[in-house]
Design a protein around this motif. Structure first.
Motif, PDB file in Angstrom:
ATOM      1  N   GLY A  24       0.764  -1.238   0.000  1.00 27.15           N
ATOM      2  CA  GLY A  24       0.000   0.000   0.000  1.00 27.15           C
ATOM      3  C   GLY A  24       0.799   1.295   0.000  1.00 27.15           C
ATOM      4  N   THR A  25       2.150   1.195   0.111  1.00 27.54           N
ATOM      5  CA  THR A  25       2.932   2.429   0.020  1.00 27.54           C
ATOM      6  C   THR A  25       3.133   2.798  -1.450  1.00 27.54           C
ATOM      7  OG1 THR A  25       4.923   1.080   0.146  1.00 27.54           O
ATOM      8  CG2 THR A  25       4.159   2.105   2.194  1.00 27.54           C
ATOM      9  N   VAL A  26       3.359   4.077  -1.697  1.00 32.52           N
ATOM     10  CA  VAL A  26       3.580   4.534  -3.064  1.00 32.52           C
ATOM     11  C   VAL A  26       4.893   3.974  -3.588  1.00 32.52           C
ATOM     12  CG1 VAL A  26       3.886   6.578  -4.515  1.00 32.52           C
ATOM     13  CG2 VAL A  26       2.269   6.646  -2.609  1.00 32.52           C
ATOM     14  N   ASP A  27       4.861   3.492  -4.818  1.00 33.09           N
ATOM     15  CA  ASP A  27       6.057   2.939  -5.452  1.00 33.09           C
ATOM     16  C   ASP A  27       6.622   3.989  -6.411  1.00 33.09           C
ATOM     17  OD1 ASP A  27       7.975   1.591  -6.888  1.00 33.09           O
ATOM     18  OD2 ASP A  27       6.609   0.059  -7.693  1.00 33.09           O
ATOM     19  N   LEU A  28       7.448   4.863  -5.869  1.00 36.84           N
ATOM     20  CA  LEU A  28       7.945   5.984  -6.679  1.00 36.84           C
ATOM     21  C   LEU A  28       8.796   5.512  -7.855  1.00 36.84           C
ATOM     22  CD1 LEU A  28       8.827   8.554  -3.850  1.00 36.84           C
ATOM     23  CD2 LEU A  28       6.903   8.655  -5.453  1.00 36.84           C
ATOM     24  N   ASP A  29       9.603   4.480  -7.632  1.00 38.76           N
ATOM     25  CA  ASP A  29      10.495   4.031  -8.715  1.00 38.76           C
ATOM     26  C   ASP A  29       9.721   3.609  -9.964  1.00 38.76           C
ATOM     27  OD1 ASP A  29      12.660   4.528  -7.141  1.00 38.76           O
ATOM     28  OD2 ASP A  29      12.905   2.444  -6.474  1.00 38.76           O
ATOM     29  N   SER A  30       8.559   2.994  -9.734  1.00 41.90           N
ATOM     30  CA  SER A  30       7.793   2.508 -10.883  1.00 41.90           C
ATOM     31  C   SER A  30       7.240   3.645 -11.734  1.00 41.90           C
ATOM     32  CB  SER A  30       6.640   1.608 -10.414  1.00 41.90           C
ATOM     33  OG  SER A  30       7.143   0.359 -10.020  1.00 41.90           O
ATOM     34  N   ILE A  31       7.270   4.854 -11.204  1.00 41.30           N
ATOM     35  CA  ILE A  31       6.791   5.984 -11.998  1.00 41.30           C
ATOM     36  C   ILE A  31       7.655   6.178 -13.241  1.00 41.30           C
ATOM     37  CG2 ILE A  31       6.623   8.519 -11.953  1.00 41.30           C
ATOM     38  CD1 ILE A  31       5.476   8.274  -9.113  1.00 41.30           C
ATOM     39  N   ASP A  32       8.932   5.830 -13.135  1.00 39.76           N
ATOM     40  CA  ASP A  32       9.814   6.005 -14.292  1.00 39.76           C
ATOM     41  C   ASP A  32       9.407   5.096 -15.444  1.00 39.76           C
ATOM     42  OD1 ASP A  32      10.963   7.489 -12.302  1.00 39.76           O
ATOM     43  OD2 ASP A  32      12.908   6.476 -12.335  1.00 39.76           O
ATOM     44  N   THR A  33       9.237   3.810 -15.134  1.00 34.26           N
ATOM     45  CA  THR A  33       8.867   2.878 -16.204  1.00 34.26           C
ATOM     46  C   THR A  33       7.461   3.144 -16.718  1.00 34.26           C
ATOM     47  OG1 THR A  33       8.372   1.345 -14.396  1.00 34.26           O
ATOM     48  CG2 THR A  33      10.417   0.990 -15.618  1.00 34.26           C
ATOM     49  N   LEU A  34       6.588   3.512 -15.798  1.00 36.95           N
ATOM     50  CA  LEU A  34       5.213   3.817 -16.203  1.00 36.95           C
ATOM     51  C   LEU A  34       5.192   5.014 -17.152  1.00 36.95           C
ATOM     52  CD1 LEU A  34       2.146   3.330 -15.829  1.00 36.95           C
ATOM     53  CD2 LEU A  34       2.248   4.848 -13.843  1.00 36.95           C
ATOM     54  N   SER A  35       5.944   6.044 -16.816  1.00 36.58           N
ATOM     55  CA  SER A  35       6.002   7.222 -17.693  1.00 36.58           C
ATOM     56  C   SER A  35       6.529   6.835 -19.067  1.00 36.58           C
ATOM     57  CB  SER A  35       6.912   8.290 -17.071  1.00 36.58           C
ATOM     58  OG  SER A  35       6.383   8.754 -15.844  1.00 36.58           O
ATOM     59  N   ALA A  36       7.593   6.051 -19.079  1.00 40.53           N
ATOM     60  CA  ALA A  36       8.174   5.633 -20.356  1.00 40.53           C
ATOM     61  C   ALA A  36       7.145   4.874 -21.195  1.00 40.53           C
ATOM     62  CB  ALA A  36       9.408   4.759 -20.095  1.00 40.53           C
ATOM     63  N   PHE A  37       6.372   4.024 -20.523  1.00 38.86           N
ATOM     64  CA  PHE A  37       5.316   3.282 -21.213  1.00 38.86           C
ATOM     65  C   PHE A  37       4.321   4.243 -21.862  1.00 38.86           C
ATOM     66  CE2 PHE A  37       0.990   1.549 -21.023  1.00 38.86           C
ATOM     67  CZ  PHE A  37       1.129   0.377 -21.758  1.00 38.86           C
ATOM     68  N   TYR A  38       3.851   5.210 -21.085  1.00 33.37           N
ATOM     69  CA  TYR A  38       2.865   6.153 -21.631  1.00 33.37           C
ATOM     70  C   TYR A  38       3.445   6.910 -22.829  1.00 33.37           C
ATOM     71  CZ  TYR A  38      -0.091   5.633 -17.406  1.00 33.37           C
ATOM     72  OH  TYR A  38      -0.893   5.164 -16.401  1.00 33.37           O
ATOM     73  N   TYR A  39       4.687   7.402 -22.669  1.00 33.24           N
ATOM     74  CA  TYR A  39       5.246   8.229 -23.742  1.00 33.24           C
ATOM     75  C   TYR A  39       5.518   7.406 -24.998  1.00 33.24           C
ATOM     76  CZ  TYR A  39       5.696  11.476 -19.849  1.00 33.24           C
ATOM     77  OH  TYR A  39       5.421  12.272 -18.773  1.00 33.24           O
ATOM     78  N   SER A  40       5.931   6.147 -24.804  1.00 29.04           N
ATOM     79  CA  SER A  40       6.227   5.329 -25.988  1.00 29.04           C
ATOM     80  C   SER A  40       4.952   4.880 -26.701  1.00 29.04           C
ATOM     81  CB  SER A  40       7.062   4.111 -25.588  1.00 29.04           C
ATOM     82  OG  SER A  40       6.270   3.198 -24.845  1.00 29.04           O
ATOM     83  N   HIS A  41       3.793   5.090 -26.039  1.00 29.19           N
ATOM     84  CA  HIS A  41       2.525   4.732 -26.683  1.00 29.19           C
ATOM     85  C   HIS A  41       1.717   5.960 -27.063  1.00 29.19           C
ATOM     86  CE1 HIS A  41       3.636   0.812 -25.033  1.00 29.19           C
ATOM     87  NE2 HIS A  41       2.897   0.299 -26.001  1.00 29.19           N
ATOM     88  N   VAL A  73      10.845  12.854 -14.600  1.00 27.25           N
ATOM     89  CA  VAL A  73      11.042  12.018 -15.789  1.00 27.25           C
ATOM     90  C   VAL A  73      10.113  12.427 -16.931  1.00 27.25           C
ATOM     91  CG1 VAL A  73      11.955  10.075 -14.477  1.00 27.25           C
ATOM     92  CG2 VAL A  73       9.478  10.234 -14.871  1.00 27.25           C
ATOM     93  N   ALA A  74       9.660  13.671 -16.911  1.00 27.22           N
ATOM     94  CA  ALA A  74       8.682  14.106 -17.922  1.00 27.22           C
ATOM     95  C   ALA A  74       9.306  14.179 -19.307  1.00 27.22           C
ATOM     96  CB  ALA A  74       8.103  15.463 -17.542  1.00 27.22           C
ATOM     97  N   ASP A  75      10.583  14.508 -19.334  1.00 29.49           N
ATOM     98  CA  ASP A  75      11.305  14.448 -20.604  1.00 29.49           C
ATOM     99  C   ASP A  75      10.598  15.280 -21.693  1.00 29.49           C
ATOM    100  OD1 ASP A  75      13.339  13.571 -22.266  1.00 29.49           O
ATOM    101  OD2 ASP A  75      12.223  11.784 -22.910  1.00 29.49           O
ATOM    102  N   GLY A  76      10.203  16.471 -21.301  1.00 29.30           N
ATOM    103  CA  GLY A  76       9.610  17.369 -22.285  1.00 29.30           C
ATOM    104  C   GLY A  76       8.113  17.233 -22.471  1.00 29.30           C
ATOM    105  N   HIS A  77       7.523  16.251 -21.817  1.00 29.32           N
ATOM    106  CA  HIS A  77       6.064  16.101 -21.918  1.00 29.32           C
ATOM    107  C   HIS A  77       5.378  16.949 -20.852  1.00 29.32           C
ATOM    108  CE1 HIS A  77       7.807  12.461 -23.722  1.00 29.32           C
ATOM    109  NE2 HIS A  77       6.763  12.479 -24.533  1.00 29.32           N
ATOM    110  N   ARG A  78       4.152  17.317 -21.145  1.00 24.48           N
ATOM    111  CA  ARG A  78       3.388  18.180 -20.230  1.00 24.48           C
ATOM    112  C   ARG A  78       2.882  17.361 -19.027  1.00 24.48           C
ATOM    113  NH1 ARG A  78       0.289  19.981 -23.701  1.00 24.48           N
ATOM    114  NH2 ARG A  78       1.052  22.098 -23.961  1.00 24.48           N
ATOM    115  N   ILE A  79       3.043  17.914 -17.845  1.00 24.47           N
ATOM    116  CA  ILE A  79       2.510  17.269 -16.631  1.00 24.47           C
ATOM    117  C   ILE A  79       1.455  18.170 -16.001  1.00 24.47           C
ATOM    118  CG2 ILE A  79       3.011  16.323 -14.341  1.00 24.47           C
ATOM    119  CD1 ILE A  79       4.336  14.704 -16.529  1.00 24.47           C
ATOM    120  N   ILE A  80       0.248  17.646 -15.930  1.00 27.40           N
ATOM    121  CA  ILE A  80      -0.886  18.348 -15.317  1.00 27.40           C
ATOM    122  C   ILE A  80      -1.221  17.619 -14.024  1.00 27.40           C
ATOM    123  CG2 ILE A  80      -3.319  18.969 -15.617  1.00 27.40           C
ATOM    124  CD1 ILE A  80      -2.702  18.842 -18.717  1.00 27.40           C
ATOM    125  N   VAL A  81      -1.373  18.360 -12.945  1.00 27.64           N
ATOM    126  CA  VAL A  81      -1.548  17.730 -11.633  1.00 27.64           C
ATOM    127  C   VAL A  81      -2.967  17.956 -11.111  1.00 27.64           C
ATOM    128  CG1 VAL A  81      -0.698  17.635  -9.251  1.00 27.64           C
ATOM    129  CG2 VAL A  81       0.897  18.127 -11.136  1.00 27.64           C
TER     130      VAL A  81
END
Lengths: 309, 309, 309, 309
Positions: A24-41, A73-81
């Protein structure tokens, strides 16, 4: 900043998941791979800490930690919070911290109980008195918030508050509302669509600028948008319909988010598919049902512009 | 009577439209052709005066006139009459009159504000004290009613009130709820599914006995049920998916009902597609959108067991 | 700890205001004088960060700062901390921090949408799995939360979770619910009453153990309780009725809280009567209305056991 | 007709009870004695079939039978008929029938779900397109209906629909809303106040034209209004406060209506105090509590202008 910075906010902006460890704790490291997944798709940006990001389950500190990582890890992509909160103080705190971390914009849905046009004008006056020039996505999601906003009221909001650069439109029927918003607003704001993308081709035809939604196969959302803007409507519809059985299956509230996380885990986008508790837990039967659906999706299609990984 | 008379309540029971003239009066004559349309496309029975039948817009007198006509042309098919009302007196009156006219059963959704398990037990005790042995479909539709019923509570209701022979299950996710209801109830009641049939193949796999839903192509609903019970799952899925784009489009609340009526008008099932006002009115853009969707549906399919009239 | 530590939780527990500076920041220093005011007017303890304490407007950090200060000057009085939140993570964080600071108990109202008995059992199972033995006040306040809990369900909660030592009962009619709760629960838990104390004499007669409410003249609340437990019912009623006009006037939601803060400012209990924005602001007319009411209250009474400062 | 006919709609208009026999049928004969009771205690008119009249529990036929009887014995007093309904058809039918029977006006509260200013304008456009010139009381009762109307929106409604001659104002805080409505509307409409009369003296001071409320001692409501308009404010407050303990006790939703009916039975105004089921039933404890309260009210007062029968 303000509205102008959201002028080119078109195309796919995925409403991102928040990764958790099994306990149940936040998995910050996985945000990197998740972001890469979104951007590559095909994602041009992400909306983090929305309903699908389980925002309401996080403390403000956790929210900022999540935002910081996505931004890093936004790498130039827009981040809306997503910063919606029954507490204006909390909304302001998270907005200030997220913008200080480098976020591009915030998304705000007015809180339950804000019911008349007058109350809505007052609520946003109070908000913008505190968050100043912050570029803002106005989320119109009555099924979730209980707040309904008419097109004339949305026009008043946009006229009064230049911070509003995008409407995330997920009132139903979204198609007729998009038509009315375009009549009221012309091209002064961007209109992105939610509702899990369930009405995406029709919404694009009505004047939407792209999807701001979550789906375990984001390449469908970006692909439909790209084919549509390229003028290839039949291909856009074919692509959409190939994924529609799963899309509809994921469009089932919080349980649908559990489904989505499990599919994304299977695709390697997440290490762990757990939602933060309390929340739905998938059974063996549920998982077999998903497997069947994905198998059909992968084998039984008429259009193969986008491979599913 | 009571539960036993609903033992064979399986297969398609269409949630019927109510035909109106353009100026808003009930069009009783069109009930004959509409009924014929439903029966010729696989309906074993009809649920009239449900949400899709615009029940809440009718006076009790109009409701009975509608019920009488549907019953007169039932031709051996089961007629279930929606009688839900915030007023128990009105529920009782319409039930008594409808049963006297020859209805087979009534459908009841508990009224908004009936919130605890205790309140629900009391509500149905009050109902059945007045309507006696009337066979009853219990509608579980929290998105519409605001009332949530857990599987253990539904079991208590079924144990206590033998009149309940069918659960119309449209809580979401319906698939997990059907699994739990089967665990709680075994085969003691029939479970039919609503939500416009949007999850039909998965719901059948979880143990549902058929669809109790509205759709402008009811042959899809009956066809999926028949193929599924015949064991031909791939064909059931193929048929379902061919119609899914339109199905999803109709699943948009009252506006979706307007869409459905317009499609049915185009198919000859209704003379006039008007809803009773106040209600949505379709624009020219809306109608072109429908036309596009139907065209795709008719030309672009992989399975052609059912002609689209 | 757990339930036993709340065994002697009787008598007046004021639902405390949160002091703010005019510009909206928390005024921690004023907590000292405010606490002294409450204790000198008969409070045996305080419930801080409840609805009247504008809890929903604070960030978790602010909430903890407020709790720390109230605890520091508690001077032997019981401090109960409102921790209700749509976010379980936030509830758990604030609970842990408040208990670490020395709070005596927390108060929890289940979040909107927790609707069936099964959901409520699950919600509290999730809560207590995380907050362990923390002594807990269960708040039953459906007008505010939208959640209704029947007496049998409350009994199941008390049976299952020994942490629950007090019911804050403010469902209406509270009098009949208190009678039923006493039938279900006997003396196993304390029952304190809210609703601004508007039904206090009758609630005490039904078995309540005291008020847990806010009012600008807390000496009335403590006085009625003391006279009642001393058996002097006519004097208890007289005292109550003398203050009833103002009591009823303060019982008007968030606007009533603004009234209360203004009266308390006039009595020297608060330096500044401002609510945190967004919230109601009193007009000159409102303030004259208050002045008239207080003048009547001070001059026109039949019972003068308690001076109004 | 239209607005002008409601120009002199000031003073007490009692929201009338509906008498039932013990077994639940409407007791039409008792309407005669009940009407006489109201008129002899200062009512200038009646609002029948409101929330306190258990309107939602009647069929339209019963409603008309009740209206006919109240009108037959009106004896020159104004009869306003509550016609609110989720069904516009039912609202129109009851309005037409009631006006044909000789009613003076109808009262309409917009139905749950009518949420934006635009929706409200549309709803009343649809209503008045059907009921024409019928003089209308607009009921503003968000706690009951879930619909909130801002003062500017109410002004638009009054500007657009000359049928609206009276606002029944029972939003809270009613005092500030009355002040705002007078600013917006001047004296173009009458403003009567509800909420059981719980804030009557302050509401009159803010510009209300009288109470439109139910209370078992209507002589208090008319007396306060008369003393207030005669300029004797201290006497108005004294009279109000003498009855306030019971007034507050009756202000508890449907259970309060049960209390009111029982008190009125004891006063000879009703033969039977039963509510139509499902509804609350008073216990022996409840009845003793009432008795105690009435005894205090009768013996312990400072002002005796009005005998309690």
């Amino acid at each position: 900043m303000s509205r102008s910075s959201l002028k080119d906010c078109t195309g796919l902006h995925v409403v991102a998941q928040t990764p958790f460890h099994a306990e149940g704790t936040v998995d910050l490291d996985s945000i990197d791979t998740l972001s890469a997944f979104y951007y590559s798709h095909g994602a041009r940006g992400l909306t983090i800490l929305g309903v699908s990001g389980e925002q309401a389950k996080l403390t403000p500190q956790e929210a900022i930690a999540v935002a910081r990582r996505f931004i890093r890890v936004a790498d130039g992509h827009r981040i809306i919070v997503g910063v919606s909160s029954p507490s204006l103080a909390q909304l302001v705190t998270v907005t200030r911290d997220a913008m200080a971390e480098g976020a591009d914009a915030v998304m705000i849905c007015p809180p339950r109980g804000t019911q008349t046009d007058e109350d809505l004008m007052r609520y946003f006056a109070a908000v913008f008195a505190r968050i100043g020039e912050t570029p803002t996505v106005l989320q119109d999601f009555p099924m979730h918030s209980g707040v309904r906003m008419s097109p004339p009221l949305i026009r008043r909001l946009v006229d009064t508050f230049p911070q509003i650069g995008v409407i995330k439109e997920e009132d139903l029927p979204s198609v007729t509302k998009i038509t009315r918003l375009r009549d009221e607003l012309g091209d002064r704001v961007r209109i992105l669509t939610g509702n899990n993308g369930l009405y995406l081709p029709q919404e694009l035809a009505r004047g939407a600028d792209g999807p701001m939604a979550g789906f375990s196969f984001p390449e469908m959302l970006s692909g439909v948008h790209d084919l549509f803007t390229a003028g290839d409507l039949p291909a856009a519809h074919d692509l959409f319909e190939r994924y529609l059985p799963l899309l509809r299956y994921e469009a089932q509230g919080e349980w649908g988010i559990a489904i989505r996380k499990e599919v994304m885990r299977q695709r390697g986008a997440l290490r762990c598919s757990a939602l933060r508790m309390p929340g739905p837990v998938l059974s063996a039967v549920d998982k077999r049902e998903i497997a069947t659906m994905i198998e059909r999706q992968n084998t039984d299609f008429r259009f193969d512009a986008g491979s599913a990984d």
